[in-house]
Design an enzyme around this catalytic site. Sequence first.
Site, mmCIF file in Angstrom:
data_model
loop_
_atom_site.group_PDB
_atom_site.id
_atom_site.type_symbol
_atom_site.label_atom_id
_atom_site.label_comp_id
_atom_site.label_asym_id
_atom_site.label_seq_id
_atom_site.Cartn_x
_atom_site.Cartn_y
_atom_site.Cartn_z
ATOM 1 C CG ASP A 248 -0.281 0.153 2.349
ATOM 2 O OD1 ASP A 248 0.719 -0.679 2.789
ATOM 3 O OD2 ASP A 248 -0.910 0.825 3.382
ATOM 4 C CG ASP B 162 0.537 -4.867 5.032
ATOM 5 O OD1 ASP B 162 0.542 -5.015 3.782
ATOM 6 O OD2 ASP B 162 1.155 -3.904 5.696
#
Length: 329
Positions: free
Chosen positions: A104, A131
């Site tokens: 991310d 994640d």
Amino acid sequence: MIKRVGVLTSGGDAPGMNAAIRAIVLTGAAYNIDIIGFRHGFNGLLDDDYQTLLPQHVQNIIQHGGTILKSARCKALHTPEGAKQAAEALQRLQLDALVVIGGDGSFRGALAIAEHYHGQIIGVPGTIDNDVDGTDYTIGFATAIDTALDAIDKIRDTADAFERIFLVELMGRHSGYITLSAGIAGGAEQIICPEFGTLQPDDLKTLIAPVQRAQLLRGKSSYIIVVAENSYPGGTTALAEALSSALGIECRACILGHIQRGGSPVGADRILATKLGAYAIEQLVLGANLMMAGEINQQAVLYPMAQTGAKKKQIDPYLVRWQQTIASD
Ligand code: F6P
């Protein structure tokens, strides 16, 4: 009409990134799209460090860890000038789109570039940490668990022989995905990860009581506590020392570190990387922009890039409850 597409791998490398590059190049060739690979993550855009990738360049890479394009984190992209410069490089090289393989943080970099870029951008989730929201699994996670598990099994042998307590520290940055999965699969007696809250020196008694119960009641000869990085002030070695003096038993710490990032990707990662790499190109052709190619319930899906890190992806609550109430008691 998409004719030229750039690709780069960014952030922590993950096993399976090569498989994703291969799928992107092969799918691009099938659609008559030129694929340009940038080296060292976004730095390749700023440094004009790139090469055309042809199918012959991606032969025999599916089985290799690391990334043939190299990876890096790019500080310059945190400034508006850096993002603008990267976008200008994409325009100058007449690239219709860019594929970013990373986590991310890399997607945040891509979004910064998008503010100045007229082409399309798509993300492919590649990080051992798992994640990233919008996909059940990220490329590299399955391999990292197996690598951690191999180590935990070996540590169990020596822990058993010496009747010792071992603390094994696993990666995950701020996520307990690797720790919970490898801990469950390795039969760890206790698991400590960020989702359970930061452990403070005053909380040591919550760790000690189950150890003493296990030794007294179950006669356990070895005891493994799997600890996510960043879980204890001073680190896992400090935690092992604190436990040693509180228990009066030798506790050893083993920090697995970057071993978890390397190695040949397991089958699940090669398949996921192939699917998402191919899907990313096909979705670019259909007009996708500022999306991530993910997989949910075995379906390839598009997910807004801006939301991939918006909320913390939850680790399995069922396994958490089982571990905390049954396995560690
Ligand atoms: O994001 C992947 C990861 O391996 C994390 O698990 C870890 O916290 C971090 O990268 C380590 O980064 P570096 O390689 O810069 O030490």
